[in-house]
Design an enzyme around this catalytic site. Structure first.
Site, PDB file in Angstrom:
ATOM      1  CB  CYS A 106     -13.521  21.847   5.003  1.00  0.00           C
ATOM      2  SG  CYS A 106     -14.874  21.011   5.847  1.00  0.00           S
ATOM      3  CG  HIS A 107     -18.156  23.864   4.971  1.00  0.00           C
ATOM      4  ND1 HIS A 107     -17.819  22.809   5.788  1.00  0.00           N
ATOM      5  CD2 HIS A 107     -19.451  23.669   4.610  1.00  0.00           C
ATOM      6  CE1 HIS A 107     -18.863  22.014   5.927  1.00  0.00           C
ATOM      7  NE2 HIS A 107     -19.867  22.505   5.218  1.00  0.00           N
ATOM      8  CB  ALA A 108     -12.221  27.145   2.521  1.00  0.00           C
TER       9      ALA A 108
END
Length: 173
Positions: A106-108
Site C-alpha cells: 500500500c503506502h509503504a
C-alpha cells in the site's frame, strides 16, 4: 515451520493499516519466524487506523539490521511517519544492500522511496502513490504482488494472501 530460523523486523507507528501489519506478522509466526515489532520507542502501544493496537518490543535504536533476515513495512498512514526516521531509512538501505527480503504494501512504498532504493525496480503499491513510485525511478505495475529480486510489494488488504505467501517464499530461499 520452514521459517523457524528467521528473524523479521515489522516496523510500526501510529495509524498503520491494521491488516497490513497483523496479517503478515501472524502468518510469518505460523511458519516459525520470529517477528519483532519495532517503533520509535520500545514497549509503546501504537494504534492502527481502525483501532487495533500493536506494542513495540524494541525501539529503532535498540536493534541492528544485520541481526535480521528481512523487514516488513505496513501501509496506512504510518509510512509517512516512518520515512522521517534516519534509522528506518538505514534499515531499509542495509537490507537492500544485503539483498534481504523487504516487504512493502500500500503506502509503504513511501519508505522505500525515501530510502532511495527503487531506481530500476519493478513494484506495485496503492494506485494513490503510483506517481511517487515512478518518480523515484521504479516501474509501477497494477498487480496483486510484484517480486523483483528481494523486494516484495503489494497494493492493498485484499492482496494480503498472495503478498504474504510471496514474502514467506522469498524469506525461505
Amino acid at each position: 515451520m520452514r521459517l523457524k530460523t528467521k528473524k523479521v523486523i515489522a516496523l510500526v507507528d501510529h495509524d498503520f493499516e491494521d491488516l497490513e501489519l497483523w496479517y503478515p506478522v501472524l502468518r510469518l509466526q505460523e511458519e516459525g519466524a520470529e517477528v519483532h515489532l519495532v517503533g520509535k520507542e520500545a514497549d509503546k502501544k501504537y494504534i492502527g487506523k481502525y483501532g487495533v493496537p500493536a506494542e513495540s518490543a524494541y525501539a529503532f535504536t535498540d536493534i541492528k539490521a544485520d541481526d535480521y533476515d528481512a523487514i516488513l513495512v505496513p501501509g496506512g498512514w504510518a509510512p509517512d511517519k516512518l520515512r522521517r526516521y534516519p534509522e528506518v531509512l538505514e534499515f531499509i538501505s542495509m537490507m537492500d544492500q544485503a539483498k534481504k527480503p523487504i516487504g512493502q504494501i500500500c503506502h509503504a512504498g513511501w519508505v522505500l522511496i525515501s530510502a532511495d532504493i527503487l531506481q530500476g525496480k519493478q513494484v506495485t503499491s496503492t494506485p494513490g502513490i503510483k506517481d511517487d513510485m515512478t518518480n523515484a525511478g521504479a516501474t509501477w505495475v497494477d498487480e496483486a504482488v510484484v517480486v523483483d529480486g528481494h523486494l516484495v510489494s503489494s497494493r492493498r488488504p485484499p492482496d494480503l494472501p498472495p503478498y504474504v505467501k510471496a514474502f514467506a517464499d522469498k524469506l525461505a530461499e
